[in-house]
Design a protein around this motif. Sequence first.
Motif, PDB file in Angstrom:
ATOM      1  N   SER A  51      42.292  34.195  41.142  1.00  0.00           N
ATOM      2  CA  SER A  51      43.031  35.080  40.245  1.00  0.00           C
ATOM      3  C   SER A  51      43.397  34.391  38.944  1.00  0.00           C
ATOM      4  O   SER A  51      43.851  35.032  38.013  1.00  0.00           O
ATOM      5  N   ARG A  59      52.532  39.171  41.125  1.00  0.00           N
ATOM      6  CA  ARG A  59      51.719  38.625  40.038  1.00  0.00           C
ATOM      7  C   ARG A  59      51.717  39.473  38.768  1.00  0.00           C
ATOM      8  O   ARG A  59      52.071  38.994  37.705  1.00  0.00           O
ATOM      9  N   ILE A  60      51.356  40.739  38.903  1.00  0.00           N
ATOM     10  CA  ILE A  60      51.099  41.543  37.707  1.00  0.00           C
ATOM     11  C   ILE A  60      52.386  41.879  36.952  1.00  0.00           C
ATOM     12  O   ILE A  60      52.477  41.671  35.736  1.00  0.00           O
ATOM     13  N   ASP A  89      41.804  35.846  35.995  1.00  0.00           N
ATOM     14  CA  ASP A  89      42.255  37.173  35.594  1.00  0.00           C
ATOM     15  C   ASP A  89      41.309  38.280  36.020  1.00  0.00           C
ATOM     16  O   ASP A  89      41.123  39.274  35.326  1.00  0.00           O
ATOM     17  N   SER A 144      39.354  43.609  35.263  1.00  0.00           N
ATOM     18  CA  SER A 144      40.201  42.615  34.615  1.00  0.00           C
ATOM     19  C   SER A 144      41.664  42.983  34.777  1.00  0.00           C
ATOM     20  O   SER A 144      42.021  44.153  34.871  1.00  0.00           O
ATOM     21  N   GLU A 145      42.506  41.954  34.795  1.00  0.00           N
ATOM     22  CA  GLU A 145      43.943  42.193  34.874  1.00  0.00           C
ATOM     23  C   GLU A 145      44.433  42.919  33.627  1.00  0.00           C
ATOM     24  O   GLU A 145      45.407  43.670  33.679  1.00  0.00           O
ATOM     25  N   ARG A 191      47.019  50.161  44.075  1.00  0.00           N
ATOM     26  CA  ARG A 191      47.151  48.717  44.221  1.00  0.00           C
ATOM     27  C   ARG A 191      48.138  48.372  45.319  1.00  0.00           C
ATOM     28  O   ARG A 191      48.981  49.191  45.705  1.00  0.00           O
TER      29      ARG A 191
END
Length: 632
Positions: free
Chosen positions: A551, A600-601, A554, A564-565, A592
């Motif tokens: 990760s 994380r996000i 990304d 992609s993030e 998600r």
Amino acid sequence: MEKQLNLFDEFDHPSYLIHSEVFPDAESEEVEFKLAQGGFPNDFWKSYSAFANTQGGIIVLGIGEKKGKFTIEGLSSAQLEKYQKDFWSGANNRNTISFNLLSNNDVKEYELKGKKLLVFHIPPADRKAKPVYLTKNPLGNTYKRNYEGDYICRDEEVKRMFADADTSYSPDSRLLTAYTIDDIDQASLKQYRQLLSVVRPSHPWLALDDIAFLTQLGGYRKERKTGKEGFTVAGILMFGKYLSITDEECCPKFFPDYREKHTDTIQERWADRIYPDGTWECNLFQFYRLVYPKLSSRLPKPFQMEKGQRIDETLAHTALREAFVNTLVHADYTAPGNIIIESRPEMFSFTNPGTLLVTLHQYYSGGISECRNTHIQKMFLLIGGAEKAGSGVDKIMSGWVASHWRRPYVLLEAEPDRVVLEMPLFSVLPEDTLESLKKYFGNVVETLGKDELTTLSISEIEGEVSNAKLQYYLDRHKTDITRLLQDLCKRGFLTMEGKSRWTTYRLNREFAKNEDTSKNVDTSKEDTSKNVDTSENVDTSNVDTSKNVDSSDDFIYTKTKLVSESALGKQIREICLDEYISVEEIAKRAGRSEKYLKNRIIPKMLDEGTLIKMHPQKNHPQQKYITKGKSN
């Protein structure tokens, strides 16, 4: 050197991992790696404290970890000898750590790929020994473990651990000297008396006046030494008026919440909800009276006769009632967070603030009772709402299994501390689930082993599956489950999300578009759940799902393609464009994992300033987010 198969003689201990061919590349919420090349690690004692104050684990010296990748460096013979001396010197020094939990059998040397390692088994501390902390000052020096690693406890957490350690005192027996009979809801007390008279018509306490009656229950008491008397926290929680309960002197965080949902659609929030909305007197007894009939109405009631009388309850009803009452009895009413009871199509969920007072192993073994609120437990026990000490968990497990449903399981959450009991309402493999799996994978599912089918069915029903959750469904060790999950990914049945401690797995619903199942899957009668290396039989030219995507680049997998993030961030900004949205709702709309977004996000977007919190507190229970520029 240690050669036996199991380093530590303890049920399901994570030290088993180091004997696995997937070690150290495995989920490691119970394993901590330290390189230890420059001396005995300074942060060793933080991990020691964290494991001791949660569910235990192992610390391995000689392995480095960076961004989910592991390097086995090993230790020299001189380092092995010195580090063991350093450890025992620190373990028995109160200036280093408050309590030594280890014996000689908990420290082992081990050889892996020709390199020598030093492994420490840190058992969970008994509640009486908690908190386990560094130096002689617990405040600022006490740690716990979560998915992200070791974190320092807030002063409030430390104080609650000290309170739980005092077994001579029940928190619900605390005297509330400023309270009077006017703080009691008379209707609740009268209804409780009526219920007791039905269950135990000849009980001698029924003849007592209200104060004497409450004294016998533990709702009112007199201190022998000081002569002070008054209502207890238990008495007010059970029978009090809501404003009296939520007064600063009693339990200001009290907020029981029942939520019922009939479908899995995002559009439907809650079909029914019971919470302190001013239409009823919210205390524990009234919450129990209102909620339990709604919960039990979902269970089948087959016609049964016993001694000429109709019996409308089954073992499942007993299990459900015990789970509900356990939530009320074991809640820490001083901790942040609400009591949350959820009734969803796929399961019942019971959440209470606080920590589990026994280890998970002790919990599932049953027979051990560690009750936080003994007087509340007594009040429910008298009216048939709770089981005797030590038998409650047994009733929950056996009652659910008797109905051929999935075994209930417990999830422990931190920051804030919460205990979640989930009781699934689906069998081993429902017919409609099997049909859904065939739709995605074709008839090849009929050639899969029992554990593989179970894994896929859980992922289909719940949206995702993890190693931790499968441990309560499969009769396999967590390391074997890791191999099974990796194999299902390699063969294209699952896709992987996240890494290491928070890895989750979802069905690959694009399987039919990317795999020629008629040619590439071995359809022999052999139980394929035993086959670890099946890479030769599966065409993986389209997507390489055998490897975990780092990760740090990304990128994440979704439906066999890379996303992609930044694209995910754009999607989240659109979701939160016009109003504050919770992580739970964001996860549903974005398709998600809530855990992945939260770990994380979302933090990354907050750091970048593209999202804004509704509440400034880090762990506010009602936290929501909005896109920057729309907060006014």
